[in-house]
Design a protein around this motif. Sequence first.
Motif, PDB file in Angstrom:
ATOM      1  N   ASN A 175       0.281  -1.752  -4.906  1.00 59.03           N
ATOM      2  CA  ASN A 175       1.297  -1.487  -3.886  1.00 59.03           C
ATOM      3  C   ASN A 175       2.272  -2.660  -3.894  1.00 59.03           C
ATOM      4  O   ASN A 175       1.898  -3.791  -3.609  1.00 59.03           O
TER       5      ASN A 175
ATOM      6  N   ALA B 294       8.781   0.160  -0.377  1.00 58.01           N
ATOM      7  CA  ALA B 294       7.409   0.203  -0.887  1.00 58.01           C
ATOM      8  C   ALA B 294       7.324   1.107  -2.116  1.00 58.01           C
ATOM      9  O   ALA B 294       7.912   2.198  -2.142  1.00 58.01           O
ATOM     10  N   HIS B 295       6.601   0.664  -3.111  1.00 57.15           N
ATOM     11  CA  HIS B 295       6.424   1.412  -4.348  1.00 57.15           C
ATOM     12  C   HIS B 295       4.997   1.227  -4.841  1.00 57.15           C
ATOM     13  O   HIS B 295       4.298   0.295  -4.432  1.00 57.15           O
ATOM     14  N   ILE B 296       4.580   2.112  -5.736  1.00 57.11           N
ATOM     15  CA  ILE B 296       3.309   1.948  -6.445  1.00 57.11           C
ATOM     16  C   ILE B 296       3.644   1.727  -7.916  1.00 57.11           C
ATOM     17  O   ILE B 296       4.438   2.476  -8.499  1.00 57.11           O
TER      18      ILE B 296
ATOM     19  N   ASP C 139       0.303  -6.012  -2.945  1.00 58.30           N
ATOM     20  CA  ASP C 139      -0.855  -5.843  -2.064  1.00 58.30           C
ATOM     21  C   ASP C 139      -0.871  -6.918  -0.970  1.00 58.30           C
ATOM     22  O   ASP C 139      -1.855  -7.627  -0.768  1.00 58.30           O
TER      23      ASP C 139
ATOM     24  N   VAL D   9      -2.434   7.564  -0.871  1.00 59.18           N
ATOM     25  CA  VAL D   9      -2.134   6.238  -0.322  1.00 59.18           C
ATOM     26  C   VAL D   9      -3.350   5.348  -0.546  1.00 59.18           C
ATOM     27  O   VAL D   9      -4.492   5.826  -0.619  1.00 59.18           O
ATOM     28  N   GLU D  10      -3.108   4.056  -0.670  1.00 57.13           N
ATOM     29  CA  GLU D  10      -4.192   3.097  -0.859  1.00 57.13           C
ATOM     30  C   GLU D  10      -3.996   1.935   0.111  1.00 57.13           C
ATOM     31  O   GLU D  10      -3.511   0.860  -0.255  1.00 57.13           O
TER      32      GLU D  10
ATOM     33  N   ARG E  34      -5.098  -2.022  -0.325  1.00 54.75           N
ATOM     34  CA  ARG E  34      -4.269  -2.992  -1.048  1.00 54.75           C
ATOM     35  C   ARG E  34      -3.270  -3.671  -0.109  1.00 54.75           C
ATOM     36  O   ARG E  34      -2.709  -4.701  -0.462  1.00 54.75           O
ATOM     37  N   ASN E  35      -3.039  -3.080   1.025  1.00 57.78           N
ATOM     38  CA  ASN E  35      -2.176  -3.710   2.033  1.00 57.78           C
ATOM     39  C   ASN E  35      -2.978  -4.481   3.074  1.00 57.78           C
ATOM     40  O   ASN E  35      -2.457  -4.823   4.135  1.00 57.78           O
TER      41      ASN E  35
ATOM     42  N   THR F 184       5.355  -0.366   4.822  1.00 59.20           N
ATOM     43  CA  THR F 184       5.045  -1.052   3.567  1.00 59.20           C
ATOM     44  C   THR F 184       3.988  -0.311   2.753  1.00 59.20           C
ATOM     45  O   THR F 184       3.583  -0.795   1.702  1.00 59.20           O
ATOM     46  N   LEU F 185       3.562   0.843   3.221  1.00 53.22           N
ATOM     47  CA  LEU F 185       2.526   1.610   2.527  1.00 53.22           C
ATOM     48  C   LEU F 185       3.186   2.702   1.679  1.00 53.22           C
ATOM     49  O   LEU F 185       3.735   3.660   2.219  1.00 53.22           O
ATOM     50  N   PRO F 186       3.179   2.589   0.356  1.00 51.70           N
ATOM     51  CA  PRO F 186       3.864   3.582  -0.481  1.00 51.70           C
ATOM     52  C   PRO F 186       3.061   4.880  -0.594  1.00 51.70           C
ATOM     53  O   PRO F 186       1.833   4.881  -0.558  1.00 51.70           O
TER      54      PRO F 186
END
Length: 904
Positions: A195, A202-204, A266, A566-567, A570-571, A755-757
């Motif tokens: 992330n 926000a991007h992955i 992250d 979503v992950e 990592r945030n 901030t969560l992509p």
Amino acid sequence: MPEWLHSLVLRLRTAMRRGRLEQDLEDELAFHLAMKVEASRAAGAPERQASHAAHRHFGNPAVIRERLRDAWTFPFLESVWQDARHAVRALGKSRVFTVVAVLSLAIGIGANTSIFTVFNALFLRTLPVRDPQQLRIVNWTGTGRDLVPSHSGYGSGGSGGVRTGSGFSFEAFQEIQNQSQVFSSVAGFAHFSANVLVRSQAHIAPAQLVSGGYFHTLGTQAALGRTLLQFDDSLAAPPAAVISWRLYQRLYGADSSALGSEIVVDKTPYTIVGVLPPNVYGISPTSPVDLYVPLARAEELSIYKLNDPGSWWVQVIGRITPGTSDAQLRAALDVSLSHIALKQGSRAGKKIDAPRSVIIDGRTGLAFLKQAVRDFLLILLAMVGLVLLIACTNVANLLMARGSARSRELAIRRSLGAGRVRIIRYLMTESLLLALLAGAFGLIFAQAGTVLLTQMLFPTDPESTAPIRLDAAVLAFTGGLSLATAILFGLLPAVRAARAEPASCMKQAGAGTGPVRQRLARALVVIQVSTALVLVVGAGLFARTLLNLGRVELGFRPDHLLLFYVEPQRNGYKDQRLIDVYRRIQEKVSAIPGVQAVTLVRSPLLSGWSSSDWVTIPGYEKKAILSYVHIVGERFLTIMGTPILLGRDFRLSDDQNSAKVAIVNAAMGKKYFDGNPVGREFSFGSSFDKPIRIVGVAADVKYDNIRREVPPTVYLPWPQRLASASGMTFQLRTSVDPLSISDTVRRAVAEVDPTLPVAELRTQEQVIQRATSREHTVAVLAGFFSGVAVILACIGIYGVLAYTVTRRTSEFGIRLALGATGGQIRWLVLKGTLALIACSILIGIPCALAATRVLRRSLYGVEPDDSLTLAVAGAAILISALLAAWIPSQRAAKSDPAAALRYE
């Protein structure tokens, strides 16, 4: 100066001032002839006799002129150039023949070039690094789970408990690094999805943890700034990152201010210290990497454990020292792995078997990730190769017909002194020009074909591979293929035309050679039709495979399902905060108009990803069984439309504070439990400290692969397996078009955490489409190329029959004059076609059975010797051939007897 060099210099100098030398030669010949005439006149000969005597004594000026020219020019090159000019004029006069031949060959050459372009980019192109032939990728193979209880990377299980894998523990990686006698440098790496936050967006990004010597080992330099160095691979060093050129363009717009700027990975800020060149995409062409961070940051990023000897996740690549063989490398690495097994065995208090090393040539990168595409490309390459073969036989037939029409021209050339070799060379020059034109047009077709093929093979993200483009290898392949086709279709007609005797050809064009030409033409048609039959059978098998896959009972309803991933971990979300953020996202998206229900899943159905674990069942004779594990949310089975056969679905109350529960599928309940498994318990591994109670039995559902039989599967609620829920896929059942609310879904997630992509936003139907994309690609292309093959074969049949009808015009006229009907004449023509097709089918079916046997692994629900497919293919070929033969037969049936009798 050597004599040969002196001669070459003189010839080159002559070529620079050819016109002046020609004039000097004419003047000199005229001067010498005039001197001879003057000498004869001085001897008392009359003027007329003096001229004749001078010419007899001097010789033929034309012959002398040619000999002198040969002494100071390049006669062979001039004759080749002459042949080329004549060939261009001849092809220009036969525009219809030229267009048909060039387009027929261009389709085959272009298709072959397209597939080779993709194959070359994924399998043959070496990594853009220094001395790629020195790179070696290290894997391992062995038995037992004591040494490697947790493994990340790629690998497989085998018979007898033998496993293979690509990941090593960090301790094992450090042990391998000490093998300086066989490796000049060693690097470790591990893939992950990051992330990233760039300019509040926000991007992955596909990312890689790399050791400090990674770029040094590969021999890769940065286009801007620098690469990661040894001192970066430490927690004491400032966090540094290197990005790809692709990410540099996409997120920074190629702004040079990106160098030295901050990128949040992250939740941790990193400084961008370098940008890689455009042609550097990592070491896997099918999985380009956009972000590189130091290996020492693994635990900081909550990805892998550096100090856990049982967690094997570091993949290893090294540069072998000059003079070291792979056998020596394996022996040294086996010693290192033995040391690791001894250390871990001493810690565990028991003997642990050491795995063996597996050495892979690293010049083209990771091979395993590309294996799924290899078989499909080879199948496509074989198909288009057969199409090109049919095109070549078609053009060969056209050339033979054209050679018969040009028999007088060739006879005159022979009579004027041209030898058979010169005739063959002249005709092969025409064939080469046709092939070169076809190759040029084939490259144009290949540009579009490569884009189309890439989109079909990678439907969700065509940019998820290394750049697939024409390069020197592809141009060389196209050039070589064009030359091979010129020889394939041109040599036989050229040799046959050169063997014709001038005397018979001068009497009547083609006389005496018709039967030979007919036999050869019919043989080529048999080759065309039998080859087309092989392609039609293959296309039928692939079409039935795709049809069978579409009829597979999935065990759930794929319609009106929107997925996104979503992950949060990592945030920085962990434990209760992780649960809370999932719940908030679920509430937000549930409130979107058109959303009927929302659930979560670790790995979407039929996405190709799966998870498995060892299950221990009390009372079962085996200690442990391997079962698939599906981490899901509440009401997952109900929302997916999967029937609950016994018991209940997961509820919201099945959380981390409640009793551990599970649902098993019907396959597991039938195989491992007697009667009703509801209420029974099992555990993971060999420990019974935390038993899990079965609360339901669900109908069988296709999990990771639509082709595979449904495996024993355990469903677990994600709050009770939080360690496996770092990233989850939300599945939304909607009453509207799922993609129509995609922007609303992104906004809803951003309201929870900007901030969560959001990644992999797609429908379940798109997931299934991707799961069958290669089968769909092969079926569509096989159908297209088999259709092209049938058309080319029909053109060949039409050409042979049209030539036959023309030659037998007199015979048909006599038959009609004697009372034969048009139907009888028509049948006379069609009867020969039926004989050709019967012969082609008798040859083509065994060839098809032999060819399709190698396709068994690519088929589903149909056997290579399927009688229905063979029958339909044979009928399609027969009907197409009769349609192609109908026009010549009609022309023969409508012949005017009076005109036909005057034909000869």
